[in-house]
Design an enzyme around this catalytic site. Structure first.
Site, PDB file in Angstrom:
ATOM      1  N   CYS A   1      17.276  14.821  23.495  1.00 24.40           N
ATOM      2  CA  CYS A   1      17.100  16.374  23.597  1.00 24.40           C
ATOM      3  C   CYS A   1      17.458  16.949  22.240  1.00 24.40           C
ATOM      4  O   CYS A   1      16.956  18.178  21.985  1.00 24.40           O
ATOM      5  CB  CYS A   1      18.071  16.718  24.910  1.00 24.40           C
ATOM      6  SG  CYS A   1      19.579  16.746  24.403  1.00 24.40           S
ATOM      7  N   TYR A   2      18.131  16.306  21.730  1.00 22.38           N
ATOM      8  CA  TYR A   2      18.580  16.883  20.237  1.00 22.38           C
ATOM      9  C   TYR A   2      17.522  16.914  19.059  1.00 22.38           C
ATOM     10  O   TYR A   2      17.605  17.211  18.005  1.00 22.38           O
ATOM     11  CB  TYR A   2      19.877  16.386  19.754  1.00 22.38           C
ATOM     12  CG  TYR A   2      21.081  16.445  20.459  1.00 22.38           C
ATOM     13  CD1 TYR A   2      21.616  17.759  20.550  1.00 22.38           C
ATOM     14  CD2 TYR A   2      21.636  15.297  21.550  1.00 22.38           C
ATOM     15  CE1 TYR A   2      22.633  18.280  21.610  1.00 22.38           C
ATOM     16  CE2 TYR A   2      22.800  15.684  22.304  1.00 22.38           C
ATOM     17  CZ  TYR A   2      23.101  17.129  22.201  1.00 22.38           C
ATOM     18  OH  TYR A   2      24.159  17.415  23.343  1.00 22.38           O
TER      19      TYR A   2
ATOM     20  N   ASP B   1      16.409  10.644  27.589  1.00 25.07           N
ATOM     21  CA  ASP B   1      17.687  10.655  26.793  1.00 25.07           C
ATOM     22  C   ASP B   1      17.582   9.466  25.760  1.00 25.07           C
ATOM     23  O   ASP B   1      17.468   9.439  24.448  1.00 25.07           O
ATOM     24  CB  ASP B   1      19.033  10.811  27.814  1.00 25.07           C
ATOM     25  CG  ASP B   1      20.275  10.380  26.671  1.00 25.07           C
ATOM     26  OD1 ASP B   1      20.085  10.297  25.630  1.00 25.07           O
ATOM     27  OD2 ASP B   1      21.519  10.503  27.521  1.00 25.07           O
TER      28      ASP B   1
ATOM     29  N   HIS C   1      14.726  16.526  29.292  1.00 27.00           N
ATOM     30  CA  HIS C   1      14.667  15.504  28.427  1.00 27.00           C
ATOM     31  C   HIS C   1      12.869  15.503  28.100  1.00 27.00           C
ATOM     32  O   HIS C   1      12.483  15.396  26.694  1.00 27.00           O
ATOM     33  CB  HIS C   1      15.004  14.300  28.580  1.00 27.00           C
ATOM     34  CG  HIS C   1      16.672  14.284  28.650  1.00 27.00           C
ATOM     35  ND1 HIS C   1      17.207  14.375  29.398  1.00 27.00           N
ATOM     36  CD2 HIS C   1      17.507  14.189  27.451  1.00 27.00           C
ATOM     37  CE1 HIS C   1      18.634  14.189  28.783  1.00 27.00           C
ATOM     38  NE2 HIS C   1      18.613  14.166  27.632  1.00 27.00           N
TER      39      HIS C   1
ATOM     40  N   ARG D   1      26.841  15.599  18.488  1.00 27.14           N
ATOM     41  CA  ARG D   1      28.186  15.922  17.958  1.00 27.14           C
ATOM     42  C   ARG D   1      28.622  14.683  16.971  1.00 27.14           C
ATOM     43  O   ARG D   1      28.090  13.735  17.142  1.00 27.14           O
ATOM     44  CB  ARG D   1      29.259  16.002  18.871  1.00 27.14           C
ATOM     45  CG  ARG D   1      29.006  17.516  19.780  1.00 27.14           C
ATOM     46  CD  ARG D   1      30.207  17.589  20.953  1.00 27.14           C
ATOM     47  NE  ARG D   1      29.971  16.708  22.057  1.00 27.14           N
ATOM     48  CZ  ARG D   1      30.934  16.438  22.836  1.00 27.14           C
ATOM     49  NH1 ARG D   1      32.073  16.798  22.835  1.00 27.14           N
ATOM     50  NH2 ARG D   1      30.268  15.713  23.830  1.00 27.14           N
TER      51      ARG D   1
ATOM     52  N   LYS E   1      29.046  10.605  18.338  1.00 23.99           N
ATOM     53  CA  LYS E   1      28.577  10.652  19.574  1.00 23.99           C
ATOM     54  C   LYS E   1      27.119   9.765  19.754  1.00 23.99           C
ATOM     55  O   LYS E   1      26.779   9.271  18.445  1.00 23.99           O
ATOM     56  CB  LYS E   1      28.122  12.263  20.169  1.00 23.99           C
ATOM     57  CG  LYS E   1      29.409  12.885  20.425  1.00 23.99           C
ATOM     58  CD  LYS E   1      30.459  12.200  21.779  1.00 23.99           C
ATOM     59  CE  LYS E   1      31.571  13.174  21.924  1.00 23.99           C
ATOM     60  NZ  LYS E   1      32.220  12.482  23.169  1.00 23.99           N
TER      61      LYS E   1
ATOM     62  N   HIS F   1      28.768  21.652  18.198  1.00 24.53           N
ATOM     63  CA  HIS F   1      27.712  21.015  18.914  1.00 24.53           C
ATOM     64  C   HIS F   1      26.315  21.350  18.626  1.00 24.53           C
ATOM     65  O   HIS F   1      25.853  22.787  18.515  1.00 24.53           O
ATOM     66  CB  HIS F   1      28.265  21.593  20.505  1.00 24.53           C
ATOM     67  CG  HIS F   1      27.279  20.907  21.565  1.00 24.53           C
ATOM     68  ND1 HIS F   1      26.080  21.158  21.741  1.00 24.53           N
ATOM     69  CD2 HIS F   1      27.615  19.765  22.307  1.00 24.53           C
ATOM     70  CE1 HIS F   1      25.517  20.610  22.904  1.00 24.53           C
ATOM     71  NE2 HIS F   1      26.582  19.627  23.380  1.00 24.53           N
TER      72      HIS F   1
ATOM     73  N   ASP G   1      20.615  11.081  21.354  1.00 25.02           N
ATOM     74  CA  ASP G   1      20.074  11.728  22.714  1.00 25.02           C
ATOM     75  C   ASP G   1      18.709  12.441  22.095  1.00 25.02           C
ATOM     76  O   ASP G   1      18.644  13.180  21.307  1.00 25.02           O
ATOM     77  CB  ASP G   1      21.177  12.786  23.152  1.00 25.02           C
ATOM     78  CG  ASP G   1      20.946  13.344  24.563  1.00 25.02           C
ATOM     79  OD1 ASP G   1      19.621  13.395  24.912  1.00 25.02           O
ATOM     80  OD2 ASP G   1      21.563  13.810  25.101  1.00 25.02           O
TER      81      ASP G   1
ATOM     82  N   ASP H   1      13.367  12.910  33.270  1.00 26.09           N
ATOM     83  CA  ASP H   1      13.790  14.212  33.483  1.00 26.09           C
ATOM     84  C   ASP H   1      12.960  15.333  32.934  1.00 26.09           C
ATOM     85  O   ASP H   1      12.739  14.962  31.889  1.00 26.09           O
ATOM     86  CB  ASP H   1      15.191  14.463  33.858  1.00 26.09           C
ATOM     87  CG  ASP H   1      16.026  14.284  32.459  1.00 26.09           C
ATOM     88  OD1 ASP H   1      15.845  15.649  31.910  1.00 26.09           O
ATOM     89  OD2 ASP H   1      16.536  13.647  32.030  1.00 26.09           O
TER      90      ASP H   1
END
Length: 448
Positions: free
Chosen positions: A289-290, A340, A350, A281, A284, A238, A287, A347
């Site tokens: 945040c990654y 995201d 993020h 991952r 997936k 992850h 996103d 939020d």
């Protein structure tokens, strides 16, 4: 002379060739991927249609983001009630996002933050998610980072290093792993949070050896066959856990204990060809945040490999322009805050990690010559890839606690007492901290 290395936006006609091909086998996963790509394609199309009419479309909405952060620091909306046990995290996300945007908060506001975080400090050590809650490694990490960023004498005094050390010992396991709280779950986040706060507060070397004996070995057991790290051994790799694993190993100078080449391969495969952002991952969705969790892992891993081979890190291996493009065009809300992916609400989490991911992308190769997509005004301030706080905060905080280490060593030597006796005095840390502030000449000029 413009010192920024300009990066151009991608050719969207050619980019369509990189959209997902399900090979006529439709699944839930493939349909969600196609749905996400379609929403991102709309953002790219909008940019192409408006780039000559609206110059703001390819820039960070700094003023809107700043207003969003300022308002959230003063009063969280009702829908944040579910994060009542994560209030130091909210503070950290706001302060760190503000930093990379080069936004400063009023001194009285920051002092109020210090007073609140002091109330979150547990008498038995560590910080809780709010006043009168149980201490936990995650808000401890967030609180220590926040106080380091504020960097005032009162902020440093809010960190009682003696009780923090005792808390870390309480949640440490004999095999080197860490529980998130007393009797809580064990995972790699706990190891990273413990290592990070111990290193940022510059705990003495003998303390670090006692705290983190076997920790690097335990972290290495969390690396999966894919190359990334899982939360505990034998689970799925992850992006967030992978950052925690390699950052903790780097801080412990034990990066050699994992398979760096396989780790680098896995993280590079997480960048999406069409979207430009990272997934967390295998198989997936992208996103925002990654951008940090994976984006920071790549230069950290490259640096470890380069240091072992006595080479200089020349070029980061992921597409830093494509990542910035995804955040700029797809993850900004017009009224402030980041997200995201298209269609999601903004939020604090993020907002912090999308922006710090861009900061990593821009400065991964050179802080003096950042790689900025589009207008140079898009440049963000750098962040420390291991702690994710301003580099200056790391230097000032570790220096401050190095002064305390020297004072303790002088006290032990002058009074001929053991270090264990010194650490038994719970108020010692705050007393010595005030001595450093009021009498800096107590330290030799060589240590200033």
């Amino acid at each position: 002379m413009d010192i920024n290395i300009g990066i151009e936006f991608r050719d969207y006609t050619l980019l369509k060739n990189f959209k997902y091909d399900d090979e006529r086998v439709s699944t839930v996963t493939s349909r969600e991927q196609q749905k996400t790509e379609n929403s991102i394609e709309k953002c790219f199309d909008r940019y192409q249609q408006l780039k000559f009419l609206d110059p703001k479309i390819a820039k960070f909405h700094r003023e809107e983001h700043q207003r969003f952060l300022e308002s959230m620091l003063h009063r969280l909306p009702g829908n944040y009630e579910c994060l009542d046990s994560s209030r130091p995290w909210c503070i950290y996300w706001i302060l760190q996002a503000g930093h990379v945007l080069n936004f400063t908060f009023a001194p009285q506001t920051l002092e109020a933050v210090v007073q609140f975080l002091t109330k979150c400090r547990h008498p038995e050590g560590g910080f809780a998610g709010g006043p009168d809650q149980y201490p936990h490694l995650a808000p401890t990490y967030a609180a220590v980072n926040s106080l380091a960023m504020i960097g005032t004498p009162s902020a440093y005094r809010a960190i009682n290093r003696d009780s923090l050390e005792r808390f870390l010992l309480k949640v440490r396991e004999p095999d080197g792993a860490f529980r998130m709280h007393v009797d809580g779950e064990i995972d790699i986040r706990g190891a990273y949070c413990a290592v990070s706060v111990a290193k940022l507060t510059n705990m003495p070397e003998q303390t670090l050896k006692r705290l983190f004996d076997k920790t690097g070995d335990w972290i290495a057991t969390c690396q999966t066959y894919e190359g990334g790290f899982s939360g505990t051994p034998d689970l799925e790799a992850h992006g967030g856990y992978t950052f925690c694993g390699i950052a903790a190993l780097a801080l412990l100078n034990e990066g050699y204990k994992c398979d760096q080449q396989q780790l680098l391969k896995w993280t590079l495969q997480r960048q999406m060809s069409y979207e430009g952002g990272f997934q967390g991952r295998t198989n997936k969705l992208v996103d925002g945040c990654y951008s940090f969790w994976v984006g920071a892992t790549i230069p950290i891993t490259q640096a470890i490999i380069s240091n072992q081979n006595n080479h200089k890190l020349v070029k980061t291996l992921f597409d830093v322009g494509a990542l910035q493009e995804y955040i700029l065009l797809c993850c900004q809300k017009p009224n402030g805050g980041l997200i995201d992916k298209p269609g999601k609400p903004q939020d604090l989490y993020h907002t912090c990690y999308t922006l710090t991911g861009v900061a990593i992308a821009q400065h991964a190769e050179s802080t003096l010559h950042p790689s900025v997509l589009g207008d140079p005004i898009n440049e963000l301030l750098p962040t420390h890839p291991l702690f994710n706080v301003p580099p200056q905060a790391v230097v000032q905080t570790t220096h401050y606690y190095e002064q305390l280490n020297q004072l303790y060593a002088a006290n032990i030597k002058g009074n001929n007492i053991s270090s264990e006796t010194v650490s038994d005095n719970e108020d010692k840390e705050e007393t010595e901290a005030m001595n450093v502030e009021t009498n800096p000449s107590s330290l030799s000029s060589d240590n200033s």
